[in-house]
Design a protein around this motif. Sequence first.
Motif, PDB file in Angstrom:
ATOM      1  N   ALA A 189       0.830  -1.206   0.000  1.00 50.65           N
ATOM      2  CA  ALA A 189       0.000   0.000   0.000  1.00 50.65           C
ATOM      3  C   ALA A 189       0.863   1.255   0.000  1.00 50.65           C
ATOM      4  N   LEU A 190       1.940   1.233   0.773  1.00 47.14           N
ATOM      5  CA  LEU A 190       2.846   2.388   0.800  1.00 47.14           C
ATOM      6  C   LEU A 190       3.506   2.595  -0.559  1.00 47.14           C
ATOM      7  N   GLY A 191       3.976   1.500  -1.161  1.00 48.79           N
ATOM      8  CA  GLY A 191       4.577   1.606  -2.490  1.00 48.79           C
ATOM      9  C   GLY A 191       3.589   2.094  -3.527  1.00 48.79           C
ATOM     10  N   THR A 192       2.347   1.598  -3.451  1.00 48.81           N
ATOM     11  CA  THR A 192       1.307   2.031  -4.391  1.00 48.81           C
ATOM     12  C   THR A 192       1.011   3.509  -4.235  1.00 48.81           C
ATOM     13  N   ALA A 193       0.907   3.978  -2.994  1.00 48.26           N
ATOM     14  CA  ALA A 193       0.619   5.390  -2.748  1.00 48.26           C
ATOM     15  C   ALA A 193       1.724   6.283  -3.302  1.00 48.26           C
ATOM     16  N   CYS A 194       2.977   5.890  -3.096  1.00 51.25           N
ATOM     17  CA  CYS A 194       4.097   6.707  -3.585  1.00 51.25           C
ATOM     18  C   CYS A 194       4.157   6.727  -5.113  1.00 51.25           C
ATOM     19  N   ILE A 195       4.001   5.557  -5.737  1.00 53.87           N
ATOM     20  CA  ILE A 195       4.105   5.469  -7.199  1.00 53.87           C
ATOM     21  C   ILE A 195       2.942   6.202  -7.867  1.00 53.87           C
ATOM     22  N   THR A 196       1.715   5.920  -7.422  1.00 56.31           N
ATOM     23  CA  THR A 196       0.559   6.581  -8.046  1.00 56.31           C
ATOM     24  C   THR A 196       0.572   8.077  -7.775  1.00 56.31           C
ATOM     25  N   GLY A 197       1.088   8.483  -6.606  1.00 55.63           N
ATOM     26  CA  GLY A 197       1.190   9.915  -6.327  1.00 55.63           C
ATOM     27  C   GLY A 197       2.117  10.613  -7.300  1.00 55.63           C
ATOM     28  N   CYS A 198       3.280  10.013  -7.548  1.00 52.38           N
ATOM     29  CA  CYS A 198       4.239  10.613  -8.494  1.00 52.38           C
ATOM     30  C   CYS A 198       3.690  10.633  -9.911  1.00 52.38           C
ATOM     31  N   ILE A 199       3.132   9.501 -10.345  1.00 50.00           N
ATOM     32  CA  ILE A 199       2.603   9.433 -11.706  1.00 50.00           C
ATOM     33  C   ILE A 199       1.409  10.365 -11.862  1.00 50.00           C
ATOM     34  N   GLY A 200       0.533  10.386 -10.858  1.00 46.28           N
ATOM     35  CA  GLY A 200      -0.637  11.254 -10.921  1.00 46.28           C
ATOM     36  C   GLY A 200      -0.265  12.720 -10.994  1.00 46.28           C
ATOM     37  N   LEU A 201       0.748  13.120 -10.213  1.00 45.39           N
ATOM     38  CA  LEU A 201       1.214  14.503 -10.243  1.00 45.39           C
ATOM     39  C   LEU A 201       1.762  14.860 -11.622  1.00 45.39           C
ATOM     40  N   LEU A 202       2.629  14.008 -12.161  1.00 42.89           N
ATOM     41  CA  LEU A 202       3.247  14.294 -13.453  1.00 42.89           C
ATOM     42  C   LEU A 202       2.215  14.289 -14.583  1.00 42.89           C
ATOM     43  N   ALA A 203       1.312  13.293 -14.559  1.00 41.52           N
ATOM     44  CA  ALA A 203       0.306  13.217 -15.617  1.00 41.52           C
ATOM     45  C   ALA A 203      -0.609  14.440 -15.582  1.00 41.52           C
ATOM     46  N   SER A 204      -1.056  14.830 -14.403  1.00 38.22           N
ATOM     47  CA  SER A 204      -1.933  15.999 -14.288  1.00 38.22           C
ATOM     48  C   SER A 204      -1.206  17.272 -14.689  1.00 38.22           C
ATOM     49  N   TRP A 205       0.042  17.397 -14.299  1.00 36.67           N
ATOM     50  CA  TRP A 205       0.837  18.589 -14.643  1.00 36.67           C
ATOM     51  C   TRP A 205       1.034  18.699 -16.149  1.00 36.67           C
ATOM     52  N   LEU A 206       1.327  17.590 -16.793  1.00 34.44           N
ATOM     53  CA  LEU A 206       1.527  17.604 -18.242  1.00 34.44           C
ATOM     54  C   LEU A 206       0.234  17.946 -18.983  1.00 34.44           C
ATOM     55  N   VAL A 207      -0.887  17.449 -18.481  1.00 33.80           N
ATOM     56  CA  VAL A 207      -2.168  17.653 -19.164  1.00 33.80           C
ATOM     57  C   VAL A 207      -2.749  19.035 -18.870  1.00 33.80           C
ATOM     58  N   VAL A 208      -2.769  19.438 -17.602  1.00 30.36           N
ATOM     59  CA  VAL A 208      -3.468  20.656 -17.192  1.00 30.36           C
ATOM     60  C   VAL A 208      -2.596  21.896 -17.351  1.00 30.36           C
ATOM     61  N   VAL A 209      -1.332  21.806 -16.920  1.00 29.72           N
ATOM     62  CA  VAL A 209      -0.468  22.989 -16.897  1.00 29.72           C
ATOM     63  C   VAL A 209       0.329  23.122 -18.192  1.00 29.72           C
ATOM     64  N   GLN A 210       1.056  22.081 -18.539  1.00 28.46           N
ATOM     65  CA  GLN A 210       1.919  22.151 -19.712  1.00 28.46           C
ATOM     66  C   GLN A 210       1.156  22.048 -21.027  1.00 28.46           C
ATOM     67  N   LYS A 211       0.001  21.337 -20.988  1.00 32.82           N
ATOM     68  CA  LYS A 211      -0.827  21.167 -22.194  1.00 32.82           C
ATOM     69  C   LYS A 211       0.007  20.672 -23.378  1.00 32.82           C
ATOM     70  N   ILE A 212       0.771  19.607 -23.141  1.00 32.82           N
ATOM     71  CA  ILE A 212       1.659  19.081 -24.172  1.00 32.82           C
ATOM     72  C   ILE A 212       0.858  18.430 -25.294  1.00 32.82           C
ATOM     73  N   LYS A 213       1.502  18.260 -26.426  1.00 34.68           N
ATOM     74  CA  LYS A 213       0.890  17.514 -27.524  1.00 34.68           C
ATOM     75  C   LYS A 213       0.712  16.058 -27.099  1.00 34.68           C
ATOM     76  N   GLY A 214      -0.409  15.504 -27.452  1.00 33.25           N
ATOM     77  CA  GLY A 214      -0.688  14.133 -27.052  1.00 33.25           C
ATOM     78  C   GLY A 214      -1.184  14.013 -25.623  1.00 33.25           C
ATOM     79  N   ARG A 215      -1.565  15.146 -25.017  1.00 33.98           N
ATOM     80  CA  ARG A 215      -2.028  15.086 -23.630  1.00 33.98           C
ATOM     81  C   ARG A 215      -3.317  14.278 -23.497  1.00 33.98           C
ATOM     82  N   GLY A 216      -4.094  14.210 -24.582  1.00 30.75           N
ATOM     83  CA  GLY A 216      -5.319  13.414 -24.529  1.00 30.75           C
ATOM     84  C   GLY A 216      -5.036  11.943 -24.260  1.00 30.75           C
ATOM     85  N   VAL A 217      -3.934  11.442 -24.823  1.00 25.62           N
ATOM     86  CA  VAL A 217      -3.570  10.035 -24.602  1.00 25.62           C
ATOM     87  C   VAL A 217      -3.202   9.807 -23.142  1.00 25.62           C
ATOM     88  N   ILE A 218      -2.387  10.707 -22.597  1.00 26.45           N
ATOM     89  CA  ILE A 218      -1.985  10.591 -21.184  1.00 26.45           C
ATOM     90  C   ILE A 218      -3.200  10.698 -20.279  1.00 26.45           C
TER      91      ILE A 218
END
Length: 551
Positions: A356-385
Motif C-alpha cells: 500500500a505504501l509503495g502504491t501510494a508513492c508510485i501513483t502519487g508521483c505518476i498522478g502529479l506528473l500526468a496531471s501537470w503535463l495535461v493541465v499545466v503544460q498542455k503538451i501535444k498528445g495530452r489526450g492520450v496521457i
Amino acid sequence: MKQRLISGMTLAVLMVLVAFPLSFILLQAIFPQFSAGSLSGAFSGVSTLLAEPQLPTMLGGTLQIATGAALVSAVIGFPLGVVRGLFTLPLPRLWDLLFLIPFLTPPYIAALSWMLVLQTNGYLQQLTGINLNDLLFSKTGIVLVMALNIFPVIYFAVSRSLLASGQRLAMVARVHGASAARAFWHITLPMLSPALAAGMLLAFTLAIEEFGVPAALGTRAGVLMLTTDIEKKLADWPVDLSGASMLSVLLVVIALCAWALQKKLTGHHDVTSITGKPTENRGADAGAFTLPVVLVMALVGVVAVILPGASMALSGILGTLSGGVTIDNVTLSHYAALFSQQGDALSALGTSLSLALGTACITGCIGLLASWLVVVQKIKGRGVIDALSLMPAALPGVVVGVGLILLWNQPFWTISPYNSWVILLLSYCCLLLPWPVRYVGSALRQLSGNLEPAARVHGASAFQALRFIVLPLVSPVLLAAMLMVFAIASRELVTSLLLAPAGTQTVSVFIWRQFEQGSIGQGMAMATLTLMTGLVLMLTALGIMQRGVRR
C-alpha cells in the motif's frame, strides 16, 4: 529537454500499467491460442463464449444485481443526500462520518459480517429468534448487501452538489409564488441530475466489478456473476485464459455501455447556476421534520454501519460462535494470535502495508506528473496521457488481474514480475491511479495560470517551476489522495486472490482464507483492525484537504 524526458517516462509507465494489459486481453480474446504463441483461430472464442450454457445466467445475474444495487443505492442515498444538502441538521459532520464507514468497509467483509448476523443460528437468531437466512442468500439479499455498502457514493455526490450550488434559485422561485414541491421538481432536481446520474453510474460500475459479495453469498443463493466465473476460469484446472479474456472484454463493454447511457440520459452539458461567488449552503431549518429526518438517518446508520460493524467486532472477541453471545465466551486470543510470530497474520499485515505504501508513492508521483503535463503544460498528445491515467476507473479489478496475467506470464520475457510481489504492486497501481490524477488535476485547475509562466519568465525551467511552485501548492491534495490510495490498497481483494504468488498473503487474502478454513474469529479480528486503519487514514486525508482549502 527535461519536459520531454518527463512526458516520455510518464507515457511509458502508463503504457506498462494500463495499455499493455488491456492490449493483451484483447489479443487473447481475439486469438484463443495467443498465450501459446499462435495467432490461429481468430475470433473462434466468440462462438465458444456464445455456446457456454451458463452465459445467459451469468450475464443476467450480473445485470440484475448491478442494476438492483444501483437503484437501491439511489433509493437510500438520494433522499439522505437531499436532506443533508437542503436542511441544517444536528451534528452534520457526524452523519458524513457515519456514512463514510460503509465506503471504507471492503464489500467482502460486509458480506461476511452480514452472514454472521443473518444466517441460521447467527447473532440475530440467537438474540431474537428471527431467522433471515433465506433472505440473505438470495438475489435480493445480495442486492441489499451491495447497496448498503455502495449508497454513500450517491449520498456524497448529491449532498455535495447541493452544498456547493446552494438554494438561491429555488428560493427565488418560492418568492415568485412557486410551492416547495414545484421549486424542487423544476429547479433543484434538474441541477442534481448530473450528480445523481454520475453516482448511479459509479454504483453500477462498482456492483458489476464486485467479487467478494457474490463469492461469499452467491454460491448458496444460486447466483452467478461474470466476476466469479472469471476467477473460476483462472483458479480451476485447466486454466481457461481465452474464456477469462472474453468475459473480461464483456465486462468492460457493459461498463462502457453504462457510461454511454448515463451521458445520453443527462446530456453532454451539466446544469450550472451562475450566481456570483460560490458559497456553501448552510441549509434551511427543517422545523418539525427535523426529528423524523434524524430518525431515518439514524435507522440507515444502524442498518448499514452499526449492525455489520458490531458483528465484525463481536466475532473478533468471541471464543467460538457456537458458544453464543455471553461474557464467558469473550476473549482476546484472536487478537493475540494475529501478532504471534507463529501465524501468518503479521506477515500478511506487513505485506499489505508495504504494498500500500509503495502504491501510494508510485501513483502519487505518476498522478502529479500526468496531471501537470495535461493541465499545466498542455503538451501535444495530452489526450492520450489523460485517457490512460483515468481509464482504470472504468476497469473492474478482475479485468486488470487477467490483463497482468496475460501480459507477464509470457515465455519471451527474460525477467518478469509474475509470481512475485511486484505483480501485486503493478495491479494496485493500475487500479488506483485515477485517485491522484483526479484530485491533483482538480487542484491544478483551481490554481492561477500566471504562477508558472511568471517563474519561467524569471529563468526557471519547467521542472523547477513544478518542483518549487506547483508541488508545494498541491501537496495537501496530493497527500490526501495518497492516503486514500494507501487505505484502499491495504485491503484490495480480487487482484490479490488472482495474482498473489505462493507463500505470499495480503490482509484481504488472509481474511478470506480464514473464513474458508473456519477461523472466523481471527478473520474478523483482522477485519476490524483493517477497518479502523482505513478510517483513521481517511479522516487524516479529509483533514489535510480541509486545511489545504482554508489556506
